[in-house]
Design an enzyme around this catalytic site. Structure first.
Site, PDB file in Angstrom:
ATOM      1  N   GLY A  42       0.776  -1.246   0.000  1.00  0.00           N
ATOM      2  CA  GLY A  42       0.000   0.000   0.000  1.00  0.00           C
ATOM      3  C   GLY A  42       0.799   1.283   0.000  1.00  0.00           C
ATOM      4  O   GLY A  42       0.339   2.309  -0.493  1.00  0.00           O
ATOM      5  N   GLU A  97       3.895   4.120   5.867  1.00  0.00           N
ATOM      6  CA  GLU A  97       2.670   3.318   5.755  1.00  0.00           C
ATOM      7  C   GLU A  97       1.628   4.058   4.915  1.00  0.00           C
ATOM      8  O   GLU A  97       1.652   5.279   4.805  1.00  0.00           O
ATOM      9  CB  GLU A  97       2.079   3.096   7.155  1.00  0.00           C
ATOM     10  CG  GLU A  97       2.177   1.684   7.677  1.00  0.00           C
ATOM     11  CD  GLU A  97       1.286   0.668   6.965  1.00  0.00           C
ATOM     12  OE1 GLU A  97       1.016   0.797   5.756  1.00  0.00           O
ATOM     13  OE2 GLU A  97       0.871  -0.275   7.652  1.00  0.00           O
ATOM     14  N   ASP A 101      -5.023   2.054  10.696  1.00  0.00           N
ATOM     15  CA  ASP A 101      -6.410   1.803  11.079  1.00  0.00           C
ATOM     16  C   ASP A 101      -6.437   1.467  12.574  1.00  0.00           C
ATOM     17  O   ASP A 101      -6.589   2.344  13.408  1.00  0.00           O
ATOM     18  CB  ASP A 101      -6.967   0.674  10.209  1.00  0.00           C
ATOM     19  CG  ASP A 101      -8.426   0.379  10.462  1.00  0.00           C
ATOM     20  OD1 ASP A 101      -9.025   1.044  11.330  1.00  0.00           O
ATOM     21  OD2 ASP A 101      -8.984  -0.521   9.807  1.00  0.00           O
ATOM     22  N   LYS A 129      -6.876   6.755  10.628  1.00  0.00           N
ATOM     23  CA  LYS A 129      -8.281   6.670  11.040  1.00  0.00           C
ATOM     24  C   LYS A 129      -8.296   6.678  12.573  1.00  0.00           C
ATOM     25  O   LYS A 129      -8.106   5.633  13.184  1.00  0.00           O
ATOM     26  CB  LYS A 129      -8.903   5.360  10.545  1.00  0.00           C
ATOM     27  CG  LYS A 129      -8.920   5.170   9.038  1.00  0.00           C
ATOM     28  CD  LYS A 129      -9.604   3.844   8.717  1.00  0.00           C
ATOM     29  CE  LYS A 129      -9.597   3.543   7.248  1.00  0.00           C
ATOM     30  NZ  LYS A 129     -10.263   2.266   6.940  1.00  0.00           N
ATOM     31  N   PHE A 150     -13.842   2.823   4.515  1.00  0.00           N
ATOM     32  CA  PHE A 150     -12.878   2.027   3.774  1.00  0.00           C
ATOM     33  C   PHE A 150     -12.498   2.777   2.508  1.00  0.00           C
ATOM     34  O   PHE A 150     -13.357   3.121   1.700  1.00  0.00           O
ATOM     35  CB  PHE A 150     -13.444   0.646   3.424  1.00  0.00           C
ATOM     36  CG  PHE A 150     -12.373  -0.294   2.963  1.00  0.00           C
ATOM     37  CD1 PHE A 150     -11.629  -1.022   3.882  1.00  0.00           C
ATOM     38  CD2 PHE A 150     -12.082  -0.426   1.616  1.00  0.00           C
ATOM     39  CE1 PHE A 150     -10.605  -1.871   3.462  1.00  0.00           C
ATOM     40  CE2 PHE A 150     -11.065  -1.278   1.187  1.00  0.00           C
ATOM     41  CZ  PHE A 150     -10.324  -1.995   2.113  1.00  0.00           C
ATOM     42  N   VAL A 151     -11.196   3.041   2.354  1.00  0.00           N
ATOM     43  CA  VAL A 151     -10.751   3.863   1.230  1.00  0.00           C
ATOM     44  C   VAL A 151      -9.816   3.091   0.308  1.00  0.00           C
ATOM     45  O   VAL A 151      -9.146   2.145   0.732  1.00  0.00           O
ATOM     46  CB  VAL A 151     -10.058   5.156   1.720  1.00  0.00           C
ATOM     47  CG1 VAL A 151     -11.072   6.102   2.344  1.00  0.00           C
ATOM     48  CG2 VAL A 151      -8.940   4.844   2.712  1.00  0.00           C
TER      49      VAL A 151
END
Ligand code: IMP
Ligand code: MG
Length: 179
Positions: A42, A97, A101, A129, A150-151
């Protein structure tokens, strides 16, 4: 089930924020050399953009962990799947990162890398988040604080899709009551 993308952060917003974070890092580290360790997969886009906004004395490496499957929620356990190659002993290290979350992944990595005795260890995340924070894993450098949606995009995926979107969007499904 059909999916809908709702743009949350445009490519321009992301790029502008990356330059601000880079400026802050340059202020903090001065001429000292840095090792950026991206968390696959990611962080790939954020790492690529951030590293290009920093001076040349930057080395890149990657780790990969698994905590999420194909779904949208964490399995709750973190496993190391790929370690970094560069010896970070005595080095200034920033873990990069995509999103924090629960904070489980980042605190796992911080603890692991700290055992390798870097000169300093900080963390950067494009998104945080805050509502879901389980552990004390607030990054030193934060792109944007977002809600508990959720993205996808800018490296973030859903079952490996949408990583290549140049923007970040909220992924809504038809059954989603907020859709
Ligand atoms: P944490 O361990 O709960 O903080 O989870 C962090 C990891 O979960 C991130 O590095 C992502 O890979 C994944 N993740 C968390 N939220 C999202 C999201 O909204 N979209 C895509 N991936 C996410
Ligand atoms: Mg990740």
């Amino acid at each position: 089930m059909s999916e809908k993308l709702e743009v949350l952060l445009t490519a321009q917003q992301l790029q502008a924020r990356v330059y601000e974070i880079a400026k802050q890092i340059i202020e903090d580290y001065g001429q000292q050399s840095l090792v950026l360790i991206g968390v696959l997969k990611g962080s790939a886009y954020f790492l690529a953009d951030l590293s290009r906004a920093l001076p040349e004395e930057v080395r890149l490496d990657f780790v990969q962990i698994s905590s999420y499957g194909a779904g949208k929620t964490s399995s709750g356990t973190v496993q190391l799947r790929k370690d970094h190659d560069i010896d970070i002993h005595g080095q200034h290290v920033i873990i990069v990162e995509d999103v924090v979350d629960t904070g489980l992944s980042l605190s796992y990595l911080k603890n692991l890398l700290a055992t390798r005795k870097p000169a300093s260890l900080r963390t950067a995340a494009m998104l945080v988040k805050p509502g879901a924070m389980k552990e004390e894993a607030i990054p030193d450098y934060v792109g944007f604080k977002i809600e508990n949606d959720f993205v996808v995009g800018y490296g973030l995926d859903h079952a490996e899709r949408y990583r290549n979107l140049p923007y970040i969007a909220i992924l809504r499904e038809d059954s989603d009551p907020k859709a």
